[in-house]
Design a protein around this motif. Structure first.
Motif: not given
Length: 299
Positions: A232-234, A293-297
């Motif tokens: 989350t924080n990277i 990348s998946q998390m940001k989406r």
């Protein structure tokens, strides 16, 4: 006001050890103002405590932190001891590298401890694999210890690393963190449990974070084990800097902000192809990059 350090947090209470030698622990609540500031005291924090008439106290102020971990939640540690078993549960190098990324982000010194060495089935192939693994991690800057609670191998060396430091033990659940702490600290009797035969992993035996004093001036935190970490924080652009062996090559990549995936003249890719960077570590890097990348989406 009294100054001390939070050594345990449990059920909304903080247990503070005053700096004055011989003073008993003080059971405290935290001021409501911390919630408004969207922060909270952590085990390891140095704090100012306001005493009440009944001998309990209130955490009035959190003094500046030198380091902070979110999972496990602890502050002001110097050393991370990452405990991963060679067997039961099976060695998970991807998870180890994920832990190392998070430790690098915080900026702590860390050592890798491969536990249950006495249960490791010795064979030529496994010995070669383990030797190469240890050599690689030590080459990039991580000391590696082999430990066994049965033979006590590695215990004295581990205690030497922990002298006069505040250490945190972390790693996959069931790898033997509590057993190892029981073995190296006389009189300690932390709860331990067997590996689940169905799941192939351990049950969490530590349910809160607590600081334990060592005879060599060190302090160690027994923390809950856990099996996953997120990013989350990277940011994607920063991930490469948390792989120690990448750092020397990143400035020479052709493109600023290179993600080291398929960009031309990427020095990380060239070093991996030349065998200077572990292909397995690079594979883990790409997996973590995709996870971010998946998390940001999703957000």
């Amino acid at each position: 006001m009294l100054e001390g350090r939070i050594v345990k947090a449990l059920s909304g209470f903080y247990y503070v050890k005053p700096h004055q030698v011989g003073e008993p622990l003080i059971q405290c609540r935290a001021r409501g103002i911390f919630r408004k500031r969207e922060t909270s005291p952590l085990v390891g924090d140095f704090v100012m405590v306001e005493l009440s008439e009944n001998g309990e106290g209130t955490v009035h102020e959190i003094l500046p932190r030198t380091s902070e971990l979110i999972r496990p939640p602890i502050a002001n540690v110097n050393l991370a001891v990452l405990v991963f078993s060679l067997v039961e549960p099976k060695l998970n190098l991807q998870l180890l590298d994920k832990f190392l990324v998070h430790i690098e982000k915080v900026g702590l010194e860390s050592i890798i401890c491969f536990s249950k060495y006495d249960l490791f089935q010795d064979s030529k192939e496994k010995s070669i694999f383990l030797d190469k693994l240890i050599q690689y991690y030590e080459t990039i800057g991580y000391p590696v210890l082999l430990t066994s609670k049965t033979t006590r191998e590695g215990h004295e060396e581990l205690l030497g690393y922990m002298a006069n430091k505040t250490s945190v033990f972390s790693g996959q659940s069931g790898v033997g963190k509590s057993s190892l702490l029981n073995a190296i600290i006389p009189g300690l009797e932390l709860e331990t449990k067997q590996i689940s035969s169905k799941l192939g992993r351990g049950k969490h035996t530590t349910r809160h974070v607590e600081l334990i004093e060592l005879s060599n001036g060190g302090i160690v935190a027994d923390t809950p084990g856990f099996s996953s970490l997120d990013f989350t924080n990277i940011d994607q652009e920063d991930l490469g800097f948390y792989f120690k062996e990448f750092k020397q090559y990143i400035p020479d990549c052709k493109f600023r902000g290179c993600l080291h995936q398929q960009e031309p003249k990427c020095k990380i890719i060239e070093a991996t192809n030349a065998g200077k960077i572990s292909s397995k570590r690079y594979e883990h890097y790409l997996g973590f990059l995709d996870e971010i990348s998946q998390m940001k989406r999703r957000y």
